[in-house]
Design an enzyme around this catalytic site. Structure first.
Site, PDB file in Angstrom:
ATOM      1  N   SER A 179       0.807  -1.216   0.000  1.00 17.73           N
ATOM      2  CA  SER A 179       0.000   0.000   0.000  1.00 17.73           C
ATOM      3  C   SER A 179       0.844   1.272   0.000  1.00 17.73           C
ATOM      4  O   SER A 179       0.316   2.350  -0.202  1.00 17.73           O
ATOM      5  CB  SER A 179      -0.950   0.016   1.191  1.00 17.73           C
ATOM      6  OG  SER A 179      -0.219  -0.033   2.386  1.00 17.73           O
ATOM      7  N   HIS A 238       1.210   3.782   7.254  1.00 18.66           N
ATOM      8  CA  HIS A 238       0.670   4.686   6.242  1.00 18.66           C
ATOM      9  C   HIS A 238       1.051   6.123   6.545  1.00 18.66           C
ATOM     10  O   HIS A 238       1.558   6.436   7.624  1.00 18.66           O
ATOM     11  CB  HIS A 238      -0.852   4.570   6.157  1.00 18.66           C
ATOM     12  CG  HIS A 238      -1.307   3.395   5.332  1.00 18.66           C
ATOM     13  ND1 HIS A 238      -2.612   3.032   5.226  1.00 18.66           N
ATOM     14  CD2 HIS A 238      -0.630   2.511   4.581  1.00 18.66           C
ATOM     15  CE1 HIS A 238      -2.720   1.966   4.439  1.00 18.66           C
ATOM     16  NE2 HIS A 238      -1.518   1.625   4.043  1.00 18.66           N
ATOM     17  N   ASP A 289      -7.881   5.986   4.730  1.00 21.05           N
ATOM     18  CA  ASP A 289      -7.923   4.751   5.512  1.00 21.05           C
ATOM     19  C   ASP A 289      -9.192   4.549   6.337  1.00 21.05           C
ATOM     20  O   ASP A 289      -9.245   3.649   7.161  1.00 21.05           O
ATOM     21  CB  ASP A 289      -6.717   4.708   6.456  1.00 21.05           C
ATOM     22  CG  ASP A 289      -5.435   4.400   5.715  1.00 21.05           C
ATOM     23  OD1 ASP A 289      -5.518   4.005   4.545  1.00 21.05           O
ATOM     24  OD2 ASP A 289      -4.359   4.538   6.314  1.00 21.05           O
TER      25      ASP A 289
END
Lengths: 167, 180
Positions: B57, B96, B123
């Site tokens: 990701s 992230h 997210d």
């Protein structure tokens, strides 16, 4: 005599140490690069300015962005992640940072560019404090290395005032 | 006869001594690994100082199998930082980038929204049901350093446990059979 195992062991240990030393050296040399970033950003148009059903203000803008990030690149740079945030202060929050647009610069050849883009993420406030609000546009960059230390920095570019009424 | 008995006795004691040395050296290896890990925890202030990237990701910045060094200081969380966070009801921590930050005027609490560089949307779909923001306590650390590929060792070992047992067996055998 040294057995085969001892030789393999010594070789493996030495090569791992050497790789570790080289990685450290690469990060260390990055510290000597003193980049000078030139950039400019301005709001061309307010596409939408409304109050959501949840009560939060939502703004969509069109931006003119130009920058020269070439000086950020060294031999240890994998990519530069660059993004533009809207930053402002409200009575509720002392810091509001909202990313409006971001981009991955893969190499030095693509590091000098100019774009005209709509905001990738809408500017949504926590509350309805955006009418007539002064917004700072700040350019952030994150230099992601092939190995070692990551470098982050930012630069305030310009400011603008949102309109006094919803569209 | 007394002479022979003495010899058997000396061999036996030697072996016991040898076995004891091996056990101690094995113990030293395990404890020094533990010391290094716990020491890193103290220095970085993060409960897990090193994490392995498991998903794509954050590509092309971080690929599966890369490792990240984390640091957790008192500094406030700001947009652009790559943070590792735990979501309630999820075992595996996620790495992230922070794209939104709201910091309260009175309490200094932060609301943070994250997104993977390679993901299309933010997210919120990954968070617990109904959760809109991450708070400070969800965040385990921010990534400060990067090392490629090294994490494959742990990925392979967790996905193919046989290899892990083979490796531990081989190492144990080596320690036991090695002389001096």
């Amino acid at each position: 005599m040294f057995s085969l195992w001892q030789r393999v062991n010594a070789l493996a240990t030495f090569s791992i140490l050497l790789l570790a030393a080289l990685s450290c050296a690469a990060s260390f040399l990055d510290a000597f690069n003193s980049p000078s970033v030139r950039a400019h950003a301005e709001v061309i148009k307010v596409n939408r300015f409304r109050k959501q059903l949840t009560g939060n203000d939502e703004v969509s803008l069109t931006l003119n962005i130009s920058m020269d990030l070439q000086s950020l690149f060294t031999w240890n740079t994998k990519q530069v992640f660059v993004f533009l945030t809207a930053e402002y202060e409200t009575s509720k929050n002392s810091v509001n940072q909202i990313s409006l647009w971001d981009h991955i610069v893969p190499d030095k050849d693509n590091a000098n560019f100019r774009v005209r883009v709509p905001t990738k993420y809408p500017l949504i406030d926590q509350g309805n404090n955006l009418r007539g609000k002064k917004i700072d546009l700040v350019l952030h960059w994150h230099v992601m290395p092939k190995t070692g230390r990551m470098i982050r920095d930012k630069m305030a570019l310009s400011e603008f005032y949102l309109p006094d009424a919803y569209t | 006869m007394g002479y022979l008995g003495e010899m058997v006795e000396s061999i036996r004691s030697l072996q016991i001594r040898h076995v004891l040395t091996q056990i101690i050296s094995l113990g030293m290896i395990v404890t020094s690994a533990l010391i290094i890990w716990k020491g890193l925890m103290c220095v970085t202030g993060s409960e897990s100082p090193v994490v392995v990237v498991l998903s794509g990701s954050m590509e092309p910045g971080f690929k599966r199998g890369d490792i990240l060094f984390l640091h957790m200081s008192k500094d406030p969380i700001r947009a652009g930082e790559i943070v590792v966070f735990n979501v309630d009801g999820r075992e595996i921590p996620i790495v992230h980038r922070v794209i939104k930050v709201h910091e309260r005027q009175d309490t200094g609490e932060v609301d943070v929204l994250t997104k993977g560089d390679n993901n299309f949307g933010d997210d919120r779909l990954l968070y617990a049901h109904g959760q809109l923001w991450l708070q400070r306590h969800h965040i385990m650390g921010r990534a400060v350093g990067f090392l490629p590929y090294v994490g494959w060792v742990t990925i392979i070992m967790t996905e193919k446990p046989i290899i892990k047992y083979l490796l531990i067996g081989a190492l144990g055998l080596l320690v036991i059979t090695s002389k001096e």
